[in-house]
Design an enzyme around this catalytic site. Structure first.
Site, PDB file in Angstrom:
ATOM      1  N   HIS A  17       0.713  -1.518  -0.245  1.00 33.97           N
ATOM      2  CA  HIS A  17       0.318  -0.288   0.047  1.00 33.97           C
ATOM      3  C   HIS A  17       0.895   0.730   0.094  1.00 33.97           C
ATOM      4  O   HIS A  17       0.599   2.565  -0.602  1.00 33.97           O
ATOM      5  CB  HIS A  17      -1.340   0.138   1.062  1.00 33.97           C
ATOM      6  CG  HIS A  17      -2.298  -1.099   1.665  1.00 33.97           C
ATOM      7  ND1 HIS A  17      -2.038  -1.424   2.607  1.00 33.97           N
ATOM      8  CD2 HIS A  17      -3.158  -1.649   0.971  1.00 33.97           C
ATOM      9  CE1 HIS A  17      -2.629  -2.695   1.779  1.00 33.97           C
ATOM     10  NE2 HIS A  17      -3.752  -2.205   0.686  1.00 33.97           N
ATOM     11  N   LYS A  41     -16.143  -7.292   3.975  1.00 35.69           N
ATOM     12  CA  LYS A  41     -15.313  -7.554   5.256  1.00 35.69           C
ATOM     13  C   LYS A  41     -16.013  -7.768   6.561  1.00 35.69           C
ATOM     14  O   LYS A  41     -16.123  -6.606   7.271  1.00 35.69           O
ATOM     15  CB  LYS A  41     -13.923  -7.250   5.159  1.00 35.69           C
ATOM     16  CG  LYS A  41     -13.461  -8.025   3.048  1.00 35.69           C
ATOM     17  CD  LYS A  41     -12.208  -7.134   3.685  1.00 35.69           C
ATOM     18  CE  LYS A  41     -11.594  -7.008   1.573  1.00 35.69           C
ATOM     19  NZ  LYS A  41     -10.778  -6.277   1.526  1.00 35.69           N
ATOM     20  N   ARG A  91      -1.953  -5.486  -8.582  1.00 33.19           N
ATOM     21  CA  ARG A  91      -0.900  -6.933  -8.242  1.00 33.19           C
ATOM     22  C   ARG A  91      -1.367  -7.892  -9.431  1.00 33.19           C
ATOM     23  O   ARG A  91      -0.371  -8.776  -9.612  1.00 33.19           O
ATOM     24  CB  ARG A  91      -1.504  -6.908  -7.053  1.00 33.19           C
ATOM     25  CG  ARG A  91      -1.262  -6.469  -6.118  1.00 33.19           C
ATOM     26  CD  ARG A  91      -1.349  -7.897  -4.714  1.00 33.19           C
ATOM     27  NE  ARG A  91      -2.512  -6.699  -4.585  1.00 33.19           N
ATOM     28  CZ  ARG A  91      -3.721  -6.270  -3.360  1.00 33.19           C
ATOM     29  NH1 ARG A  91      -3.316  -6.809  -2.133  1.00 33.19           N
ATOM     30  NH2 ARG A  91      -5.110  -6.798  -3.493  1.00 33.19           N
ATOM     31  N   SER A 129      -2.841  -7.902   3.005  1.00 28.21           N
ATOM     32  CA  SER A 129      -3.774  -7.120   4.635  1.00 28.21           C
ATOM     33  C   SER A 129      -3.880  -8.893   5.404  1.00 28.21           C
ATOM     34  O   SER A 129      -3.452  -9.276   5.794  1.00 28.21           O
ATOM     35  CB  SER A 129      -4.567  -6.387   4.124  1.00 28.21           C
ATOM     36  OG  SER A 129      -3.987  -5.544   3.921  1.00 28.21           O
TER      37      SER A 129
HETATM   38  P1  ADP Z   1      -9.897  -3.400  -0.104  1.00 28.10           P
HETATM   39  O1  ADP Z   1      -9.142  -4.726   0.222  1.00 28.10           O
HETATM   40  O2  ADP Z   1     -10.694  -2.628   0.446  1.00 28.10           O
HETATM   41  O3  ADP Z   1      -9.368  -4.364  -1.333  1.00 28.10           O
HETATM   42  P2  ADP Z   1      -7.135  -3.216   0.457  1.00 28.10           P
HETATM   43  O4  ADP Z   1      -6.551  -2.472   2.312  1.00 28.10           O
HETATM   44  O5  ADP Z   1      -6.814  -4.395   0.317  1.00 28.10           O
HETATM   45  O6  ADP Z   1      -8.290  -2.531   0.673  1.00 28.10           O
HETATM   46  O7  ADP Z   1      -6.449  -2.013  -0.683  1.00 28.10           O
HETATM   47  C1  ADP Z   1      -6.702  -0.985  -1.251  1.00 28.10           C
HETATM   48  C2  ADP Z   1      -5.676  -1.093  -2.270  1.00 28.10           C
HETATM   49  O8  ADP Z   1      -4.291  -1.228  -2.296  1.00 28.10           O
HETATM   50  C3  ADP Z   1      -6.475  -1.581  -3.783  1.00 28.10           C
HETATM   51  O9  ADP Z   1      -6.802  -1.116  -4.264  1.00 28.10           O
HETATM   52  C4  ADP Z   1      -5.261  -2.630  -3.836  1.00 28.10           C
HETATM   53  O10 ADP Z   1      -5.332  -3.560  -5.189  1.00 28.10           O
HETATM   54  C5  ADP Z   1      -4.102  -2.351  -3.081  1.00 28.10           C
HETATM   55  N1  ADP Z   1      -2.715  -3.020  -3.029  1.00 28.10           N
HETATM   56  C6  ADP Z   1      -2.678  -3.782  -1.896  1.00 28.10           C
HETATM   57  N2  ADP Z   1      -1.902  -4.501  -1.905  1.00 28.10           N
HETATM   58  C7  ADP Z   1      -1.313  -4.441  -3.108  1.00 28.10           C
HETATM   59  C8  ADP Z   1      -0.056  -4.429  -3.077  1.00 28.10           C
HETATM   60  N3  ADP Z   1       0.882  -5.057  -2.462  1.00 28.10           N
HETATM   61  N4  ADP Z   1       1.199  -3.687  -3.779  1.00 28.10           N
HETATM   62  C9  ADP Z   1      -0.005  -3.131  -4.626  1.00 28.10           C
HETATM   63  N5  ADP Z   1      -1.035  -2.327  -4.429  1.00 28.10           N
HETATM   64  C10 ADP Z   1      -1.493  -3.285  -3.654  1.00 28.10           C
END
Ligand code: ADP
Length: 163
Positions: A17, A41, A91, A129
């Site tokens: 992130h 979620k 990703r 996450s």
């Molecule tokens: P949600 O679960 O609400 O989708 P996340 O917190 O998992 O939110 O992710 C938010 C954003 O961050 C999304 O656009 C996701 O694609 C991006 N993201 C999550 N992990 C990564 C990563 N390792 N590299 C790049 N972008 C990521």
């Protein structure tokens, strides 16, 4: 002034992130990291306050990045910002399918709202996450997955939840 909005549930924020946030901050005048609280979620590891506080700590060093939270429809919520653009990290193809659908839904609600995508750094394409939660649950080393300053807090939270 254009505002990049980086939304997510950040349960917890990871270095993946943060990589997207940092790159957005280099392109846009201002970046707002938006912790979404209305996620469908179930059973998050962290409370809303904890998620927001972790994001605050992680972005404190970036002068043009601020943190907000949203418990309504994101496409409506962003209207309070000047020229908002959503920024998402991609990703894999699976992220694309989901994000494509989300963009179409967002445009139904707010037709002028654009989403821009940054490809994940190859160091972090595996990182999510949920991987961090799983690793923390089993007491694995979190170095290189989340910001250093959050490791102790996440480990302690996982210890409490194992009890
Ligand atoms: P949600 O679960 O609400 O989708 P996340 O917190 O998992 O939110 O992710 C938010 C954003 O961050 C999304 O656009 C996701 O694609 C991006 N993201 C999550 N992990 C990564 C990563 N390792 N590299 C790049 N972008 C990521």
């Amino acid at each position: 002034m254009k505002t990049a909005i980086c939304p997510g549930s950040f349960d917890p924020i990871t270095l993946g992130h943060l990589n997207i946030i940092r790159r957005a901050a280099a392109i846009f005048d201002q970046v707002v990291v938006c912790v979404t609280l209305n996620s469908a979620k179930t059973s998050p590891m962290f409370s809303n306050e904890e998620k927001i506080e972790m994001v605050r700590k992680a972005v404190a060093k970036y002068p043009n990045v601020t943190v907000d939270s949203c418990n309504s429809l994101l496409a409506e919520f962003v209207k309070k910002y000047e020229s908002p653009v959503l920024i998402k990290g991609l990703r894999a193809a699976s992220d694309f399918d989901y994000e494509f659908q989300m963009d179409l839904v967002n445009k139904r609600i707010n037709p002028g709202l654009e989403t821009m995508f940054l490809t994940a750094d190859q160091k972090y394409t595996f990182l999510s996450s949920s991987i961090v939660r799983e690793m923390a649950h089993y007491g694995a080393d979190l170095k290189g997955l989340v910001p250093d300053e959050l490791i102790e807090f996440i480990e302690e939270k996982a210890r409490m939840q194992r009890r």
